[in-house]
Design a protein around this motif. Structure first.
Motif, PDB file in Angstrom:
ATOM      1  N   ASP A 184      32.214  25.350  27.734  1.00  0.00           N
ATOM      2  CA  ASP A 184      33.586  24.862  27.702  1.00  0.00           C
ATOM      3  C   ASP A 184      34.256  25.095  26.354  1.00  0.00           C
ATOM      4  O   ASP A 184      35.488  25.183  26.278  1.00  0.00           O
ATOM      5  CB  ASP A 184      33.635  23.375  28.076  1.00  0.00           C
ATOM      6  N   LEU A 185      33.463  25.177  25.280  1.00  0.00           N
ATOM      7  CA  LEU A 185      34.037  25.556  23.984  1.00  0.00           C
ATOM      8  C   LEU A 185      34.608  26.967  24.086  1.00  0.00           C
ATOM      9  O   LEU A 185      35.758  27.221  23.680  1.00  0.00           O
ATOM     10  CB  LEU A 185      32.976  25.487  22.892  1.00  0.00           C
ATOM     11  N   TRP A 186      33.821  27.882  24.611  1.00  0.00           N
ATOM     12  CA  TRP A 186      34.280  29.265  24.781  1.00  0.00           C
ATOM     13  C   TRP A 186      35.434  29.345  25.776  1.00  0.00           C
ATOM     14  O   TRP A 186      36.459  29.970  25.517  1.00  0.00           O
ATOM     15  CB  TRP A 186      33.101  30.121  25.235  1.00  0.00           C
ATOM     16  N   ARG A 187      35.279  28.679  26.910  1.00  0.00           N
ATOM     17  CA  ARG A 187      36.316  28.699  27.948  1.00  0.00           C
ATOM     18  C   ARG A 187      37.606  28.072  27.449  1.00  0.00           C
ATOM     19  O   ARG A 187      38.711  28.550  27.738  1.00  0.00           O
ATOM     20  CB  ARG A 187      35.802  27.957  29.186  1.00  0.00           C
ATOM     21  N   GLY A 188      37.476  26.994  26.652  1.00  0.00           N
ATOM     22  CA  GLY A 188      38.666  26.327  26.129  1.00  0.00           C
ATOM     23  C   GLY A 188      39.460  27.222  25.209  1.00  0.00           C
ATOM     24  O   GLY A 188      40.696  27.255  25.264  1.00  0.00           O
ATOM     25  N   ILE A 189      38.762  27.977  24.348  1.00  0.00           N
ATOM     26  CA  ILE A 189      39.461  28.890  23.444  1.00  0.00           C
ATOM     27  C   ILE A 189      40.118  30.016  24.239  1.00  0.00           C
ATOM     28  O   ILE A 189      41.252  30.422  23.952  1.00  0.00           O
ATOM     29  CB  ILE A 189      38.491  29.437  22.383  1.00  0.00           C
ATOM     30  N   LEU A 190      39.429  30.495  25.275  1.00  0.00           N
ATOM     31  CA  LEU A 190      40.038  31.502  26.143  1.00  0.00           C
ATOM     32  C   LEU A 190      41.325  30.968  26.778  1.00  0.00           C
ATOM     33  O   LEU A 190      42.341  31.665  26.838  1.00  0.00           O
ATOM     34  CB  LEU A 190      39.066  31.923  27.241  1.00  0.00           C
ATOM     35  N   CYS A 191      41.275  29.712  27.232  1.00  0.00           N
ATOM     36  CA  CYS A 191      42.445  29.122  27.888  1.00  0.00           C
ATOM     37  C   CYS A 191      43.612  28.939  26.914  1.00  0.00           C
ATOM     38  O   CYS A 191      44.778  29.022  27.311  1.00  0.00           O
ATOM     39  CB  CYS A 191      42.080  27.788  28.527  1.00  0.00           C
ATOM     40  N   LEU A 192      43.300  28.687  25.635  1.00  0.00           N
ATOM     41  CA  LEU A 192      44.367  28.578  24.640  1.00  0.00           C
ATOM     42  C   LEU A 192      45.214  29.845  24.602  1.00  0.00           C
ATOM     43  O   LEU A 192      46.419  29.794  24.342  1.00  0.00           O
ATOM     44  CB  LEU A 192      43.777  28.323  23.255  1.00  0.00           C
ATOM     45  N   PHE A 193      44.572  30.990  24.869  1.00  0.00           N
ATOM     46  CA  PHE A 193      45.276  32.266  24.790  1.00  0.00           C
ATOM     47  C   PHE A 193      45.728  32.793  26.150  1.00  0.00           C
ATOM     48  O   PHE A 193      46.602  33.662  26.201  1.00  0.00           O
ATOM     49  CB  PHE A 193      44.376  33.317  24.115  1.00  0.00           C
ATOM     50  N   THR A 194      45.135  32.310  27.241  1.00  0.00           N
ATOM     51  CA  THR A 194      45.445  32.896  28.557  1.00  0.00           C
ATOM     52  C   THR A 194      46.237  31.969  29.473  1.00  0.00           C
ATOM     53  O   THR A 194      46.816  32.441  30.452  1.00  0.00           O
ATOM     54  CB  THR A 194      44.148  33.313  29.282  1.00  0.00           C
ATOM     55  N   ASN A 195      46.246  30.654  29.205  1.00  0.00           N
ATOM     56  CA  ASN A 195      47.025  29.751  30.055  1.00  0.00           C
ATOM     57  C   ASN A 195      48.513  30.076  29.972  1.00  0.00           C
ATOM     58  O   ASN A 195      49.007  30.532  28.941  1.00  0.00           O
ATOM     59  CB  ASN A 195      46.820  28.288  29.631  1.00  0.00           C
TER      60      ASN A 195
END
Length: 412
Positions: A184-195
């Motif tokens: 979720d750390l990795w996924r959360g950072i991805l979501c910061l840029f892709t949401n």
């Protein structure tokens, strides 16, 4: 004497509950312990919440330890000191065991052509795979055959990318916690840029996150066997997502690595990790009112750690903007909504817009923490800087005061 791993929380009285347990406990001559009635389960849950866990390793699973500590104490003396001694002894014994390798099998709504297939995050290694190895898949299928019909029929995740998280821990519970946190750390950072930044037309009950977890997570030992007999984990609020799309994969990977590496080097890396994990789990919610409340609490954890300062979030985050008065008012109106939701249960049809707004402010605050790692020793020091005056004349006044202080107590 070694420092205790667990203590009782201040201002709570576990002895009151232990006295109640003493009334319903039965100990046979051969040392078997049992409790009469349903009160036992209620008391055990309450005792677990009375334990301070700040210094505890995530390899430890408190529900199991507190139950064993109470059972052992029932043979001796059900008082708070005895229970705490047994609890710490069990914890130390558990931490003395060997570290084992585990695998967590799950899935994500990643682009099927995501360019990077293996990478390290936190204490885990994440692999994106075309399919699960047979030795894991057989066990996974057996575990998921137990899932109820409602879970199985609640949308599809068969189009998601398959993911294996490799991790090490002294317990299965520590392994699943570590793996999902690192994921979720990795996924959360991805979501910061892709949401998406905002949504003018759309489903109000569709989560904000574009990269979401699949329905089920299974935990395995190296040989493929299930690590905890018939136990598996699932997403209770699962809503099927389309595979996300990436406009610039190379730039996304570069930015993600920068954030992950900076967090790993930060003095307050555990706090920053917690912030990202709570952010992404907040925006997994399909009830946007709940998402707003959770995300506001995440901002409180970062921007006002250990403080009871209700207006600090609006003041500190707005400092990051040139139009700080405008942004302070946006944040204040969300705070008012959040308070009305918490205290009176009032909900708002615009909650998803509020969630998008809070996502924007979370990103800007987090970006400030990451980019200023060399300027401030800690998050608390960075937050103190955000309390600085905003007006030019006031800043100059503060500079003059500091010069005077330097003249009085330092060297010119």
């Amino acid at each position: 004497m070694a420092k205790p791993i667990y203590t009782w929380k201040k201002n709570l009285k576990p002895q009151v509950l232990l006295d109640k347990l003493s009334q319903i406990v039965q100990v046979t001559a051969d040392g078997k312990v049992s409790f009469v009635g349903w009160d036992y389960h209620e008391i055990i849950v309450a005792l677990e919440n009375m334990v301070e866990i700040k210094n505890a390793s995530r390899d430890l699973y408190l529900p199991s330890l507190i139950s064993k500590a109470v059972t052992q104490s029932a043979k001796e003396n059900l008082d708070n000191n005895t229970v705490l001694e047994n609890l710490n002894r069990l914890a130390r014994d558990h931490l003395a065991t060997k570290i084992k390798n585990y695998r967590v099998l799950t899935s994500l709504s990643l682009p099927l052509s995501y360019p990077q297939k293996k990478f390290n995050v936190g204490n885990s290694q994440i692999h994106i795979v075309a399919d699960f190895p047979k030795k894991y898949q057989v066990q996974r299928n057996d575990l998921l055959s137990q899932a109820d019909d409602m879970s199985k029929s609640n949308g599809s995740d068969t189009h998601y990318s398959k993911v294996i998280v490799y991790c090490k821990s002294k317990s299965p519970y520590g392994a699943i916690k570590q793996a999902l946190e690192d994921l979720d750390l990795w996924r959360g950072i991805l979501c910061l840029f892709t949401n998406y930044k905002m949504e003018m037309v759309g489903d109000s009950y569709k989560p904000v996150n574009t990269i979401r977890l699949g329905k089920f997570h299974t935990l395995h030992e190296e040989n493929g066997n299930a690590a905890l007999n018939k136990l598996y984990w699932f997403e209770p609020n699962f809503v099927s997502a389309n595979n996300s799309k990436l406009n610039n994969p190379k730039l996304l990977i570069k930015n993600t690595l920068f954030f992950i590496n900076t967090i790993a080097e930060h003095k307050d890396k555990s706090l920053l990790t917690e912030g990202v994990v709570r952010y992404v789990r907040s925006l997994d919610e399909k009830d946007q009112n709940t998402a707003v409340v959770k995300l506001w609490a995440t901002l409180e954890t970062l921007a006002t750690r250990g403080e009871s300062n209700c207006d600090a979030i609006s003041r500190r985050i707005s400092f990051l903007f040139e139009e700080y008065n405008y942004h302070a008012q946006i944040l204040e109106h969300i705070r008012e909504y959040r308070n009305s939701n918490i205290h009176s249960g009032l909900e708002n049809q615009n909650a998803k817009n509020f969630a998008f707004q809070l996502q924007f402010y979370f990103y800007r605050l987090f970006l400030f923490y990451v980019k200023s790692i060399k300027d401030f020793k800690s998050i608390d020091e960075a937050n103190k800087f955000l309390d600085s005056p905003k007006e030019k004349n006031k800043i100059k006044e503060e500079i003059e005061k500091l010069k005077l202080a330097l003249k009085m107590h330092g060297k010119e």
